[in-house]
Design an enzyme around this catalytic site. Structure first.
Site, short mmCIF file in Angstrom:
data_model
loop_
_atom_site.label_atom_id
_atom_site.label_comp_id
_atom_site.label_asym_id
_atom_site.label_seq_id
_atom_site.Cartn_x
_atom_site.Cartn_y
_atom_site.Cartn_z
N ASN A 210 10.03 -16.84 -10.33
CA ASN A 210 9.57 -15.49 -10.68
C ASN A 210 10.41 -14.47 -9.94
O ASN A 210 10.95 -14.76 -8.89
CB ASN A 210 8.13 -15.29 -10.23
CG ASN A 210 7.13 -16.02 -11.08
OD1 ASN A 210 7.50 -16.69 -12.04
ND2 ASN A 210 5.88 -15.90 -10.74
N ASP A 282 3.10 -19.66 -12.70
CA ASP A 282 1.86 -20.13 -13.32
C ASP A 282 1.96 -21.57 -13.80
O ASP A 282 0.97 -22.27 -13.87
CB ASP A 282 1.48 -19.22 -14.49
CG ASP A 282 0.98 -17.87 -13.97
OD1 ASP A 282 0.21 -17.88 -13.00
OD2 ASP A 282 1.38 -16.83 -14.52
N LYS A 292 20.21 -35.06 -12.21
CA LYS A 292 20.57 -33.89 -13.02
C LYS A 292 20.59 -34.26 -14.50
O LYS A 292 21.20 -35.27 -14.89
CB LYS A 292 21.95 -33.37 -12.59
CG LYS A 292 22.33 -32.12 -13.32
CD LYS A 292 23.71 -31.63 -12.92
CE LYS A 292 24.08 -30.46 -13.82
NZ LYS A 292 25.47 -30.05 -13.63
N PRO A 309 -1.94 -24.87 -9.63
CA PRO A 309 -3.24 -24.44 -9.10
C PRO A 309 -3.20 -22.95 -8.76
O PRO A 309 -2.14 -22.41 -8.43
CB PRO A 309 -3.39 -25.27 -7.81
CG PRO A 309 -2.02 -25.73 -7.46
CD PRO A 309 -1.24 -25.81 -8.74
N ASP A 310 -4.34 -22.29 -8.90
CA ASP A 310 -4.43 -20.87 -8.55
C ASP A 310 -4.84 -20.78 -7.07
O ASP A 310 -5.99 -21.07 -6.71
CB ASP A 310 -5.46 -20.17 -9.45
CG ASP A 310 -5.43 -18.67 -9.29
OD1 ASP A 310 -5.26 -18.21 -8.14
OD2 ASP A 310 -5.58 -17.95 -10.29
N PHE A 333 -2.75 -9.47 -5.37
CA PHE A 333 -1.75 -8.52 -5.86
C PHE A 333 -1.56 -8.74 -7.35
O PHE A 333 -1.77 -9.85 -7.85
CB PHE A 333 -0.41 -8.72 -5.12
CG PHE A 333 -0.34 -7.88 -3.89
CD1 PHE A 333 -1.11 -8.19 -2.79
CD2 PHE A 333 0.48 -6.76 -3.83
CE1 PHE A 333 -1.07 -7.41 -1.65
CE2 PHE A 333 0.52 -5.96 -2.71
CZ PHE A 333 -0.25 -6.29 -1.61
N LYS A 347 -8.55 -9.21 -13.32
CA LYS A 347 -8.07 -10.32 -12.48
C LYS A 347 -8.90 -10.41 -11.19
O LYS A 347 -9.27 -11.49 -10.75
CB LYS A 347 -6.60 -10.05 -12.14
CG LYS A 347 -5.84 -11.24 -11.73
CD LYS A 347 -4.35 -10.95 -11.70
CE LYS A 347 -3.73 -10.94 -13.09
NZ LYS A 347 -2.30 -10.72 -13.07
O1 C5P Z 1 0.00 -14.41 -11.29
P1 C5P Z 1 -1.14 -13.43 -11.23
O2 C5P Z 1 -0.79 -12.11 -11.83
O3 C5P Z 1 -2.44 -14.00 -11.70
O4 C5P Z 1 -1.34 -13.12 -9.67
C1 C5P Z 1 -2.43 -12.41 -9.20
C2 C5P Z 1 -2.74 -12.77 -7.79
O5 C5P Z 1 -3.05 -14.16 -7.71
C3 C5P Z 1 -1.63 -12.56 -6.80
O6 C5P Z 1 -2.23 -12.11 -5.61
C4 C5P Z 1 -1.01 -13.92 -6.62
O7 C5P Z 1 -0.44 -14.08 -5.33
C5 C5P Z 1 -2.19 -14.83 -6.80
N1 C5P Z 1 -1.88 -16.13 -7.41
C6 C5P Z 1 -2.09 -17.27 -6.71
N2 C5P Z 1 -1.85 -18.50 -7.28
C7 C5P Z 1 -1.40 -18.58 -8.55
C8 C5P Z 1 -1.18 -17.41 -9.29
C9 C5P Z 1 -1.41 -16.20 -8.70
O8 C5P Z 1 -2.48 -17.21 -5.53
N3 C5P Z 1 -1.17 -19.77 -9.07
#
Ligand code: C5P
Length: 403
Positions: A210, A282, A292, A309-310, A333, A347
């Protein structure tokens, strides 16, 4: 941005080879907006000349309390009265011993005894001198007397030995002097921060990632250390040095993938505040190739993705209530391309966190500047465009009131 505007610093220089760094230190303090008034011991003048320090600071250099050409030779009282701090760099073993005993046999030591402002020392000496019981006694006495010690560091010494006693570099000293003057809104609080991007391997040489320089997360880490916190910074691949490393208040864990960041963060989630600043990928590649992948003519490979994982969501699930407040207090964020407030607040609610900070784009990636929209349960508030460090300090002040 200058962080030492209107600060008057008396820079004391004692006799030691590290005095060669004093001119550069004076320059850096002045670049941050400080006015610098130099006082040198007799031994210091063997290493760097008063003329050098006068030319750089634009101020007369004080060398002795016996100078009858100075109209008011009460310099030992006057200088500290108008100063915000006395900083001594280098502080030799001899000077520290004198100060710890309250001796006042030259202008610099007299000035320190007669001061009514903070005293900061940056020790510099050979490792045997540093480790000597007498020096360690001085260190303890000085700390008990409320003197702040910056460093020393370990490393190569002018005498050819390697060990503890090396003076911090001018940039590190300046960073710590700036930190010294910041409000201590998070004393001893544990702050966890994710920063930078993650990198998801396709094969050993390719991957997806990213946009994220890590600058905002690192600025928050610096502001948290400045506020007195103990910080754990979990950083994805980015080319930034750890802020205020020499304070010992910051630990850094480097990770590459989202899964690694997830494991490291969950492991460290027992903290007061969690800032999820990282731009986490994501999706990752389900099975990265071990070798390779070779180009197959004009045929593009078929890659299978699986959701990462989130991290923030999973930390939010561990939140307990301590003293009526969420522990850790989680701050997310959000970088959005449309309807920032709406998407960011959705969010925030989906992740079950009390605060989310929107990057008011579109030019924030890699920039030193940013604009923030802070959204919490009570509504939203803009923090106007400024350098990321300035924004980070404002954000830390806001969050400190919540915990
Ligand atoms: O990617 P996204 O816009 O959902 O990110 C929102 C928040 O969630 C950010 O604070 C980001 O650091 C966190 N996040 C995370 N793990 C992920 C995706 C996002 O901690 N897999």
């Amino acid at each position: 941005m200058q962080s030492l505007i209107n600060k008057k610093i008396v820079l004391g220089i004692s006799g030691g080879i590290a005095a060669y760094k004093a001119p550069e230190l004076a320059r850096q303090l002045m670049q941050e907006g400080a006015s610098v008034q130099v006082v040198m011991t007799e031994a210091a003048q063997q290493f760097v000349t008063p003329v050098t320090m006068q030319a750089l600071t634009g101020n007369p250099v004080y060398l002795s309390q016996w100078d009858s050409t100075i109209p008011n030779n009460m310099a030992h009282i006057e200088l500290s009265r108008s100063a915000d701090a006395i900083l001594i760099a280098p502080a030799s073993a001899d000077l520290m011993a004198k100060l710890s005993l309250g001796l006042a046999d030259d202008l610099l030591t007299t000035l320190c005894l007669a001061r009514d402002c903070p005293l900061l020392l940056t020790p510099a000496m050979n490792k045997q001198m540093w480790e000597h019981a007498a020096t360690q006694r001085s260190v303890k006495r000085l700390a008990d007397d409320g003197v702040t010690l910056l460093g020393p560091a370990s490393g190569f010494q002018a005498c050819g030995e390697v060990g503890m006693g090396r003076m911090l570099e001018p940039a590190e000293i300046t960073e710590q002097v700036i930190a010294f003057f910041q409000k201590k809104s998070l004393p001893s609080k544990k702050v966890l921060i994710t920063a930078g991007p993650t990198f998801e391997a396709i094969d050993p040489v390719r991957g997806i990632t990213n946009h994220s320089s890590g600058k905002m997360g690192f600025a928050i880490a610096r502001a948290a250390v400045e506020a007195g916190a103990q910080v754990h910074l979990i950083a994805g691949p980015c080319d930034l040095s750890t802020p205020l490393e020499a304070t010992g208040q910051i630990t850094r864990t480097n990770v590459v993938s989202a899964k690694e960041m997830h494991a490291a963060t969950l492991n460290a989630a027992d903290c007061d505040i969690f800032f999820a600043v990282a731009a986490v990928a994501d999706w990752g590649i389900t099975k990265p190739a071990k070798e390779k992948m070779k180009r197959q003519g004009n045929q593009a490979p078929h890659l299978e993705f699986s959701a990462n994982p989130d991290i923030l969501l999973d930390v939010a699930k561990t939140v307990k209530i301590k003293g009526g407040k969420p522990y850790p207090y989680c701050v997310g964020f959000a970088a959005e391309s449309t309807d920032l407030e709406k998407h960011a607040d959705e969010k925030r609610q989906r992740k079950g966190i009390p605060m989310i900070v929107g990057n008011i784009g579109p030019d924030t990636f890699g920039s030193d500047l940013n604009q923030l929209l802070v959204i919490d349960t009570s509504g939203s508030k803009k923090i106007a465009k400024a350098e990321k460090l300035q924004l980070a300090r404002q954000l830390i002040a806001l969050v400190a009131k919540k915990i």
